[in-house]
Design a protein around this motif. Structure first.
Motif, PDB file in Angstrom:
ATOM      1  N   PHE A   1       0.810  -1.210   0.000  1.00  0.00           N
ATOM      2  CA  PHE A   1       0.000   0.000   0.000  1.00  0.00           C
ATOM      3  C   PHE A   1       0.848   1.267   0.000  1.00  0.00           C
ATOM      4  N   VAL A   2       2.015   1.236   0.601  1.00  0.00           N
ATOM      5  CA  VAL A   2       2.919   2.385   0.528  1.00  0.00           C
ATOM      6  C   VAL A   2       3.341   2.624  -0.918  1.00  0.00           C
ATOM      7  N   VAL A   3       3.710   1.557  -1.617  1.00  0.00           N
ATOM      8  CA  VAL A   3       4.140   1.673  -3.014  1.00  0.00           C
ATOM      9  C   VAL A   3       2.981   2.140  -3.895  1.00  0.00           C
ATOM     10  N   LEU A   4       1.787   1.609  -3.675  1.00  0.00           N
ATOM     11  CA  LEU A   4       0.629   2.041  -4.473  1.00  0.00           C
ATOM     12  C   LEU A   4       0.314   3.518  -4.245  1.00  0.00           C
ATOM     13  N   ALA A   5       0.402   3.970  -2.999  1.00  0.00           N
ATOM     14  CA  ALA A   5       0.134   5.382  -2.702  1.00  0.00           C
ATOM     15  C   ALA A   5       1.178   6.286  -3.337  1.00  0.00           C
ATOM     16  N   LEU A   6       2.443   5.901  -3.242  1.00  0.00           N
ATOM     17  CA  LEU A   6       3.499   6.710  -3.860  1.00  0.00           C
ATOM     18  C   LEU A   6       3.341   6.761  -5.371  1.00  0.00           C
ATOM     19  N   GLY A   7       2.964   5.643  -5.964  1.00  0.00           N
ATOM     20  CA  GLY A   7       2.749   5.619  -7.412  1.00  0.00           C
ATOM     21  C   GLY A   7       1.575   6.486  -7.829  1.00  0.00           C
ATOM     22  N   ALA A   8       0.491   6.473  -7.041  1.00  0.00           N
ATOM     23  CA  ALA A   8      -0.682   7.286  -7.369  1.00  0.00           C
ATOM     24  C   ALA A   8      -0.366   8.773  -7.281  1.00  0.00           C
ATOM     25  N   VAL A   9       0.375   9.169  -6.264  1.00  0.00           N
ATOM     26  CA  VAL A   9       0.743  10.582  -6.127  1.00  0.00           C
ATOM     27  C   VAL A   9       1.694  10.981  -7.252  1.00  0.00           C
ATOM     28  N   GLY A  10       2.613  10.092  -7.615  1.00  0.00           N
ATOM     29  CA  GLY A  10       3.547  10.391  -8.695  1.00  0.00           C
ATOM     30  C   GLY A  10       2.857  10.552 -10.037  1.00  0.00           C
ATOM     31  N   ASP A  11       1.786   9.811 -10.255  1.00  0.00           N
ATOM     32  CA  ASP A  11       1.046   9.918 -11.508  1.00  0.00           C
ATOM     33  C   ASP A  11       0.276  11.230 -11.625  1.00  0.00           C
ATOM     34  N   LEU A  12      -0.010  11.879 -10.507  1.00  0.00           N
ATOM     35  CA  LEU A  12      -0.784  13.121 -10.515  1.00  0.00           C
ATOM     36  C   LEU A  12       0.065  14.360 -10.771  1.00  0.00           C
ATOM     37  N   ARG A  13       1.359  14.207 -10.829  1.00  0.00           N
ATOM     38  CA  ARG A  13       2.246  15.383 -10.918  1.00  0.00           C
ATOM     39  C   ARG A  13       1.902  16.312 -12.069  1.00  0.00           C
ATOM     40  N   GLY A  14       1.650  15.781 -13.249  1.00  0.00           N
ATOM     41  CA  GLY A  14       1.386  16.649 -14.396  1.00  0.00           C
ATOM     42  C   GLY A  14      -0.050  17.109 -14.484  1.00  0.00           C
ATOM     43  N   ASP A  15      -0.966  16.478 -13.749  1.00  0.00           N
ATOM     44  CA  ASP A  15      -2.384  16.777 -13.873  1.00  0.00           C
ATOM     45  C   ASP A  15      -2.887  17.835 -12.900  1.00  0.00           C
ATOM     46  N   LEU A  16      -2.225  18.004 -11.791  1.00  0.00           N
ATOM     47  CA  LEU A  16      -2.706  18.923 -10.763  1.00  0.00           C
ATOM     48  C   LEU A  16      -1.769  20.111 -10.606  1.00  0.00           C
ATOM     49  N   PRO A  17      -2.327  21.267 -10.231  1.00  0.00           N
ATOM     50  CA  PRO A  17      -1.456  22.415  -9.930  1.00  0.00           C
ATOM     51  C   PRO A  17      -0.569  22.097  -8.727  1.00  0.00           C
ATOM     52  N   THR A  18       0.565  22.712  -8.676  1.00  0.00           N
ATOM     53  CA  THR A  18       1.541  22.439  -7.629  1.00  0.00           C
ATOM     54  C   THR A  18       0.963  22.689  -6.240  1.00  0.00           C
TER      55      THR A  18
END
Length: 128
Positions: free
Chosen positions: A38-55
């Motif tokens: 679950f730690v890896v899944l959460a980190l991957g989900a946050v990493g995928d959002l980098r280009g889609d969300l404002p900083t």
């Protein structure tokens, strides 16, 4: 496609059950594998959002997730004071899992390494 996914799921579960029967009974700490997943899944989900969300929104969401994870870890370890040495095994394993995943971006490697660290520390250095 669904059939293949179900076949893979059932085959993996069967292989896990067979391989799990080979693990000696005295090994402790293998339950950390689920936490590492679950730690890896959460980190991957946050990493995928980098280009889609404002900083600013990503920073706010990261802070919120950090508070929630801290609350969950604190609740899970409430009966185990951090001053006791037994708390060091899961905390060290979490650090290894998260750090390795952020560095290498390899989910399997991160989960296996974090679990291995937890098993090694919980079964030897920080054994009850």
């Amino acid at each position: 496609m669904h059939f293949l996914m179900h076949l893979f799921w059932a085959g993996s579960a069967a292989a896990g059950a067979l391989l799990g029967s080979l693990v000696p009974g005295g090994v402790t700490g293998l339950d950390f594998a689920l936490t590492a997943l679950f730690v890896v899944l959460a980190l991957g989900a946050v990493g995928d959002l980098r280009g889609d969300l404002p900083t600013w929104l990503l920073a706010l969401l990261s802070a919120l997730v950090s508070v929630l994870v801290t609350a969950a870890v604190t609740r899970a370890l409430r009966d185990l004071p951090v001053t006791q040495s037994r708390a060091a095994a899961p905390l060290a394993a979490l650090a290894v899992t998260a750090g390795l995943h952020l560095w290498r971006r390899n989910a399997l490697l991160s989960i296996l390494a974090g679990t291995a660290v937890h098993v090694a520390l919980a079964g030897t250095v920080f054994a009850r």
